[in-house]
Motif scaffolding. Structure first.
Motif, short mmCIF file in Angstrom:
data_model
loop_
_atom_site.label_atom_id
_atom_site.label_comp_id
_atom_site.label_asym_id
_atom_site.label_seq_id
_atom_site.Cartn_x
_atom_site.Cartn_y
_atom_site.Cartn_z
N ALA B 146 0.83 -1.21 0.00
CA ALA B 146 0.00 0.00 0.00
C ALA B 146 0.86 1.25 0.00
CB ALA B 146 -0.94 -0.02 1.20
N ALA B 147 1.90 1.23 0.84
CA ALA B 147 2.76 2.40 0.94
C ALA B 147 3.56 2.61 -0.34
CB ALA B 147 3.70 2.26 2.13
N ALA B 148 3.97 1.50 -0.94
CA ALA B 148 4.72 1.60 -2.19
C ALA B 148 3.82 2.14 -3.30
CB ALA B 148 5.28 0.23 -2.57
N ASP B 149 2.60 1.63 -3.34
CA ASP B 149 1.64 2.09 -4.36
C ASP B 149 1.37 3.57 -4.22
OD1 ASP B 149 1.52 -0.38 -5.40
OD2 ASP B 149 -0.46 -0.91 -4.63
N ALA B 150 1.39 4.03 -2.98
CA ALA B 150 1.15 5.46 -2.74
C ALA B 150 2.39 6.29 -3.03
CB ALA B 150 0.69 5.65 -1.29
N GLY B 151 3.46 5.61 -3.41
CA GLY B 151 4.69 6.33 -3.75
C GLY B 151 5.44 6.86 -2.54
N GLU B 152 5.13 6.33 -1.36
CA GLU B 152 5.79 6.85 -0.17
C GLU B 152 7.12 6.18 0.13
OE1 GLU B 152 2.43 8.22 2.89
OE2 GLU B 152 2.41 6.07 2.50
N ILE B 153 7.23 4.92 -0.22
CA ILE B 153 8.46 4.19 0.08
C ILE B 153 8.96 3.46 -1.16
CG2 ILE B 153 7.77 3.82 2.47
CD1 ILE B 153 7.20 0.89 1.65
N ARG B 154 10.21 3.03 -1.10
CA ARG B 154 10.75 2.23 -2.19
C ARG B 154 10.00 0.90 -2.24
NH1 ARG B 154 16.72 2.64 -0.70
NH2 ARG B 154 16.86 1.18 -2.45
N SER B 155 9.94 0.34 -3.41
CA SER B 155 9.09 -0.84 -3.58
C SER B 155 9.90 -2.13 -3.60
CB SER B 155 8.29 -0.72 -4.87
OG SER B 155 9.18 -0.55 -5.96
N ASP B 156 11.19 -2.00 -3.32
CA ASP B 156 12.01 -3.20 -3.46
C ASP B 156 12.40 -3.80 -2.10
OD1 ASP B 156 13.54 -1.12 -2.69
OD2 ASP B 156 15.21 -1.52 -4.05
N MET B 157 11.53 -3.63 -1.14
CA MET B 157 11.80 -4.25 0.14
C MET B 157 10.77 -5.34 0.42
SD MET B 157 13.33 -4.71 3.04
CE MET B 157 14.63 -3.55 2.67
#
Lengths: 196, 196
Positions: B146-157
């Motif tokens: 959800a956070a990655a989709d919102a562009g808040e965090i990197r998505s590779d974790m």
DNA sequence: GACGATACGGAACCGTGTTCCGTTTAGCAA
DNA sequence: TTGCTAAACGGAACACGGTTCCGTATCGTC
């Protein structure tokens, strides 16, 4: 270089030759067993590998932790000495900190199980704790302070806490290929950065 | 709620009454001993506290890890269920993630020694690993996504890596007041943030 | 070559988790 | 109520780890 380094010393008269030989044999055997079976390898295994009795181990190394310290002393020293060197040779203190932590992680990750044993609050590993803390924390503190002074990172992180955090992150890094300790450590150091 | 919850079940006919009573007694005794002596408390201590033999423990809980799982199951469930709830009630996914991790840290830090035992690659704690991983990783993954989709965090974790990292950081948090696990976890989550 | 200090080996000890088995007991049936 | 049996119990015994202890072997000196 305070003891057990007889090569150039003028003292060291008191020990019998076979004792010194055995100590050396034990260090090699332990190093070898640690590589294959991890740092948690039974004392008996090390004794067997060295071809001595368990009593002999305990005469040379009062406790298992002392043996571990002895085996890795050189590498810890090297890591400690790399701190100031990196600080002098890197573009910024933060870069030096990053590289130094990387060295530390290298060390922990390649020694199967060392990280886990490092934090174990099992009394009896006090020697191990003390040695690592005493030797490395000041180095880390110096790097942290330099980076803080340069305004690159927040100044409210104590070296001890950071070191233990990094050490903890390295636990189990070897036994599970999906776990990526290095990346987590990287994230931690990134999190230290001041929003410029 | 698959077994051992007899209160409302229509089945659960097979067990003798004293057995059920003993299981309950054991759970209470274990919980109590865990609070005072930590999760690493000897099985014999728990048996003594409950006033039963050690054999009785092993009949109800095939291994020490099963006992630990049973004792903390409720709290783990609560933590797992809090994930979606936080996601729904928080302003941003990243805030939800932060709060959820906080809950997880609360849990680990207040159970003396649980974090350490959670990572121990000591075979025999597989049950414990599996339970925690299976139950909590998907929740964490949902929050991360959800956070990655919102562009808040990197998505590779990956959730697994993050959870293990957080778990590791909590090791030894109780036994040393100078160590601040929560702050390190905070740093880690901060490091996850995308430079906006 | 003899002798005393030093070092050695490994059996023994203690504290763990776990298994095993003789004894006890709950719960049912007569 | 009494008897019976499967279920459950208790705790001694085992495996395995670190550590200690002490009789024996060895080194190095006189």
């Amino acid at each position: 270089m305070k003891d057990s380094d007889e090569s150039a010393g003028t003292a060291a008269r008191s020990k019998r030759a076979d004792a010194r030989r055995n100590k050396e044999t034990l260090l090699e055997a332990a190093a070898s067993v640690f590589v294959t079976s991890g740092v948690e390898a039974p004392v008996r295994d090390i004794a067997a590998k060295a071809g001595v009795g368990t009593g002999t181990i305990y005469r040379h190394f009062p406790t298992r932790a002392d043996l571990i310290v002895a085996v890795y002393r050189h590498q810890v020293e090297a890591c400690a000495e790399a701190g100031p060197a990196l600080l002098a040779s890197s573009e910024t203190p933060h870069a030096a900190l990053g590289r130094w932590i990387d060295l530390f992680v290298d060390f922990l990750v390649t020694k199967h199980g060392l990280a886990a044993v490092l934090q174990s609050d099992n009394a009896g590993f006090d020697t191990l704790h003390t040695y690592f803390i005493d030797r490395l924390v000041p180095v880390c503190a110096q790097l942290l302070e330099a980076a803080a002074d340069a305004g690159e990172i927040r100044s409210d992180m104590e070296a001890l806490v950071l070191m233990r955090g990094v050490g903890n992150l390295c636990i189990g890094a070897d036994s599970d290929p999906r776990y990526d300790a290095r990346r987590l450590v990287e994230l931690l150091i990134t999190g230290l950065r001041l929003p410029q």
